[in-house]
Design an enzyme around this catalytic site. Structure first.
Site, PDB file in Angstrom:
ATOM      1  N   HIS A  21       0.835  -1.216   0.000  1.00 15.82           N
ATOM      2  CA  HIS A  21       0.000   0.000   0.000  1.00 15.82           C
ATOM      3  C   HIS A  21       0.867   1.263   0.000  1.00 15.82           C
ATOM      4  CE1 HIS A  21      -2.951   2.760   2.110  1.00 15.82           C
ATOM      5  NE2 HIS A  21      -3.676   2.274   1.128  1.00 15.82           N
ATOM      6  N   SER A  78      -6.846  -0.932  -5.260  1.00 19.86           N
ATOM      7  CA  SER A  78      -6.974  -1.227  -3.830  1.00 19.86           C
ATOM      8  C   SER A  78      -7.972  -2.375  -3.680  1.00 19.86           C
ATOM      9  CB  SER A  78      -7.365   0.017  -3.032  1.00 19.86           C
ATOM     10  OG  SER A  78      -8.711   0.299  -3.159  1.00 19.86           O
ATOM     11  N   MET A 134      -8.419  11.837  -4.959  1.00 21.06           N
ATOM     12  CA  MET A 134      -9.670  11.273  -4.409  1.00 21.06           C
ATOM     13  C   MET A 134      -9.792   9.783  -4.641  1.00 21.06           C
ATOM     14  SD  MET A 134     -12.561  11.913  -7.242  1.00 21.06           S
ATOM     15  CE  MET A 134     -12.533  10.808  -8.656  1.00 21.06           C
ATOM     16  N   ALA A 135     -10.490   9.140  -3.710  1.00 21.71           N
ATOM     17  CA  ALA A 135     -10.960   7.782  -3.937  1.00 21.71           C
ATOM     18  C   ALA A 135     -12.143   7.877  -4.896  1.00 21.71           C
ATOM     19  CB  ALA A 135     -11.399   7.166  -2.621  1.00 21.71           C
ATOM     20  N   LYS A 176     -20.804   6.682 -13.412  1.00 22.45           N
ATOM     21  CA  LYS A 176     -19.637   7.480 -13.810  1.00 22.45           C
ATOM     22  C   LYS A 176     -18.435   7.151 -12.926  1.00 22.45           C
ATOM     23  CE  LYS A 176     -22.663  11.077 -15.522  1.00 22.45           C
ATOM     24  NZ  LYS A 176     -23.039  12.476 -15.498  1.00 22.45           N
ATOM     25  N   GLN A 222      -7.225  23.033  -2.711  1.00 26.21           N
ATOM     26  CA  GLN A 222      -7.018  24.213  -1.850  1.00 26.21           C
ATOM     27  C   GLN A 222      -7.399  23.942  -0.384  1.00 26.21           C
ATOM     28  OE1 GLN A 222      -8.869  27.803  -3.350  1.00 26.21           O
ATOM     29  NE2 GLN A 222      -7.528  29.125  -2.129  1.00 26.21           N
TER      30      GLN A 222
HETATM   31  P1  NAI Z   1     -11.481  13.817  -0.176  1.00 29.65           P
HETATM   32  O1  NAI Z   1     -12.903  13.504  -0.444  1.00 29.65           O
HETATM   33  O2  NAI Z   1     -11.153  14.304   1.194  1.00 29.65           O
HETATM   34  O3  NAI Z   1     -10.971  14.934  -1.200  1.00 29.65           O
HETATM   35  C1  NAI Z   1     -11.037  14.712  -2.594  1.00 29.65           C
HETATM   36  C2  NAI Z   1     -10.518  15.924  -3.336  1.00 29.65           C
HETATM   37  O4  NAI Z   1     -11.496  16.958  -3.301  1.00 29.65           O
HETATM   38  C3  NAI Z   1      -9.240  16.538  -2.743  1.00 29.65           C
HETATM   39  O5  NAI Z   1      -8.335  16.798  -3.775  1.00 29.65           O
HETATM   40  C4  NAI Z   1      -9.715  17.832  -2.107  1.00 29.65           C
HETATM   41  O6  NAI Z   1      -8.727  18.848  -2.125  1.00 29.65           O
HETATM   42  C5  NAI Z   1     -10.870  18.184  -2.995  1.00 29.65           C
HETATM   43  N1  NAI Z   1     -11.861  19.029  -2.288  1.00 29.65           N
HETATM   44  C6  NAI Z   1     -12.551  18.709  -1.181  1.00 29.65           C
HETATM   45  N2  NAI Z   1     -13.364  19.723  -0.837  1.00 29.65           N
HETATM   46  C7  NAI Z   1     -13.189  20.709  -1.744  1.00 29.65           C
HETATM   47  C8  NAI Z   1     -13.733  22.005  -1.921  1.00 29.65           C
HETATM   48  N3  NAI Z   1     -14.635  22.527  -1.095  1.00 29.65           N
HETATM   49  N4  NAI Z   1     -13.314  22.724  -2.980  1.00 29.65           N
HETATM   50  C9  NAI Z   1     -12.382  22.244  -3.826  1.00 29.65           C
HETATM   51  N5  NAI Z   1     -11.830  21.021  -3.711  1.00 29.65           N
HETATM   52  C10 NAI Z   1     -12.227  20.262  -2.677  1.00 29.65           C
HETATM   53  O7  NAI Z   1     -10.536  12.581  -0.533  1.00 29.65           O
HETATM   54  P2  NAI Z   1     -10.854  11.025  -0.399  1.00 29.65           P
HETATM   55  O8  NAI Z   1     -11.632  10.563  -1.571  1.00 29.65           O
HETATM   56  O9  NAI Z   1     -11.420  10.763   0.965  1.00 29.65           O
HETATM   57  O10 NAI Z   1      -9.378  10.401  -0.488  1.00 29.65           O
HETATM   58  C11 NAI Z   1      -8.479  10.562   0.602  1.00 29.65           C
HETATM   59  C12 NAI Z   1      -7.138   9.962   0.274  1.00 29.65           C
HETATM   60  O11 NAI Z   1      -7.229   8.554   0.227  1.00 29.65           O
HETATM   61  C13 NAI Z   1      -6.461  10.367  -1.020  1.00 29.65           C
HETATM   62  O12 NAI Z   1      -5.185  10.859  -0.692  1.00 29.65           O
HETATM   63  C14 NAI Z   1      -6.318   9.068  -1.819  1.00 29.65           C
HETATM   64  O13 NAI Z   1      -5.140   9.014  -2.633  1.00 29.65           O
HETATM   65  C15 NAI Z   1      -6.251   8.082  -0.688  1.00 29.65           C
HETATM   66  N6  NAI Z   1      -6.587   6.719  -1.098  1.00 29.65           N
HETATM   67  C16 NAI Z   1      -5.563   5.830  -1.234  1.00 29.65           C
HETATM   68  C17 NAI Z   1      -5.835   4.519  -1.559  1.00 29.65           C
HETATM   69  C18 NAI Z   1      -4.717   3.543  -1.714  1.00 29.65           C
HETATM   70  O14 NAI Z   1      -4.986   2.363  -1.851  1.00 29.65           O
HETATM   71  N7  NAI Z   1      -3.471   3.944  -1.743  1.00 29.65           N
HETATM   72  C19 NAI Z   1      -7.215   4.038  -1.753  1.00 29.65           C
HETATM   73  C20 NAI Z   1      -8.199   5.079  -1.636  1.00 29.65           C
HETATM   74  C21 NAI Z   1      -7.902   6.362  -1.289  1.00 29.65           C
END
Ligand code: NAI
Length: 349
Positions: free
Chosen positions: A116, A140, A175-176, A224, A307
């Site tokens: 991971h 994942s 994002m996931a 989507k 941001q």
């Molecule tokens: P999240 O839902 O917290 O954010 C998703 C994106 O939306 C981010 O880029 C954030 O800056 C943007 N965003 C959120 N609110 C906003 C707003 N008001 N205005 C503009 N942009 C906004 O992220 P999520 O889906 O919970 O993912 C969290 C982390 O989990 C990520 O770093 C992802 O790479 C990681 N992840 C890693 C996995 C792995 O197997 N390595 C598997 C799944 C997720």
């Protein structure tokens, strides 16, 4: 409690080394985890340390990997991590992709046989710091129903994209492809709270608001998000000849086995497409344009993607990272791990 990033990184590195990871790999893993916490991505920050420590201690991460890098074409390559620490391997592979894109204008590097790798924004940020566009996707473990289905097939298959602006500023989207992370369901369980009906389904594939009945997560925006998950699965598993779809190894099932995960980095060098200064200025212009759009009712500002993480980072740099007390207590304790993850179902129950 509040903790400074360097201290957090030191504690995570120390624990991972005590579990058996070599210093250089522990250093990078700790850096990626501390980066995630600093940017408010706590789901992929220091809270994961104990899981990694258990997997390292039980042999599920190769602590003496023999990695290989093979350039397979002018701008394509495969980085084989020999099942070593995913964060370290993904970072090394991104370094190679950046070097290739400097020469060739673009690079696609498949990263295979890794554990991971955490928050993908860390890796696209490497490219952004070199004034290039970075894209990273990874597989994942299966915990998401395909649109209209009742059984999990895809993982939360994340996508990260970063584009550089002027003066070190950037837009980094990460994002996931699920509506919510599994951690949010666990949180609702711990508080005995209902969840919104668009997060997850029960064993009949029906949307549920009961966190205890959740059998799988839902993709973002129905078909989507489902399509995006499919795309990530093709790019980071099938393209690299790795187990795909429902056959991707589970995070918690067998902590003694290697996970053999895949990831794909894409780097695009703007210098091969346009004037770099103009490109950086235009990204900055986009960020400013977005910030100046009149906010809708209920919103204070329109933010550009990434941001919120930047704002969080600035606040944490000033006041320290907010860390759950239990995580800090574990990091400073002598315990390496508490057998919390081995032989659990995909949802770590
Ligand atoms: P999240 O839902 O917290 O954010 C998703 C994106 O939306 C981010 O880029 C954030 O800056 C943007 N965003 C959120 N609110 C906003 C707003 N008001 N205005 C503009 N942009 C906004 O992220 P999520 O889906 O919970 O993912 C969290 C982390 O989990 C990520 O770093 C992802 O790479 C990681 N992840 C890693 C996995 C792995 O197997 N390595 C598997 C799944 C997720």
């Amino acid at each position: 409690m509040r903790i400074d990033k360097d201290r957090l990184k030191y504690l995570v590195k120390d624990k991972l080394q005590k579990a058996g990871l070599q210093s250089e790999h522990a250093e990078v893993t700790a850096d990626v985890l501390a980066y995630a916490d600093l940017r408010g991505i706590h789901s992929h920050g220091a809270m994961r340390t104990e899981y990694y420590a258990e997997r390292i201690a039980k042999g599920g991460i190769n602590v003496q990997p023999k990695t290989s890098f093979e350039q397979t074409g002018p701008s394509t390559a495969i980085y084989d991590g020999d099942n070593g620490a995913g964060h370290y391997m993904a970072k090394e592979a991104m370094k190679e992709a950046i070097a290739m894109a400097k020469e060739q204008g673009a690079a696609i590097v498949g990263v295979k046989n890794i554990s991971h790798s955490g928050a993908l924004s860390y890796f696209v940020d490497q490219a952004v710091k070199e004034q290039m566009i970075g894209i990273s996707v990874c597989q994942s473990d299966p915990m998401v129903v395909p649109f209209g289905g009742t059984e999990p097939y895809y993982g939360t298959n994340p996508i990260a994209f970063g584009a550089p602006g002027e003066k070190g500023k950037s837009m980094i989207f990460d994002m996931a492809t699920t509506v919510q992370a599994w951690g949010k369901i666990l949180h609702a369980r711990s508080k005995n709270e209902a969840i919104p009906d668009n997060w997850a389904v029960d064993s009949n594939g029906e949307p549920t608001t009961d966190p205890f009945k959740v059998n799988a997560l839902l993709p973002i925006s129905g078909p989507k998000g489902y399509g995006l998950m499919m795309m990530v699965d093709v790019l980071s598993d099938i393209l690299l000849g790795l187990p795909f779809g429902k056959n991707v190894t589970s995070m918690y099932e067998d902590m003694t086995a290697y996970r053999k995960l895949g990831q794909l980095h894409i780097v695009i060098n703007p210098a091969f497409f346009t004037n770099v200064e103009t490109f950086l200025q235009s990204i900055t212009q986009t960020m400013n344009d977005l910030n100046q759009i009149k906010p809708a009712p209920g919103f204070e500002h329109v933010l550009y993607p990434g941001q919120p993480n930047e704002i969080q980072q600035q606040a944490y740099e000033k006041d320290g990272i907010e860390l759950v007390d239990d995580i800090y207590d574990y990091l400073v304790a002598d315990t390496i791990h508490r057998n919390a993850y081995d032989q659990k179902n995909p949802f770590a129950e």
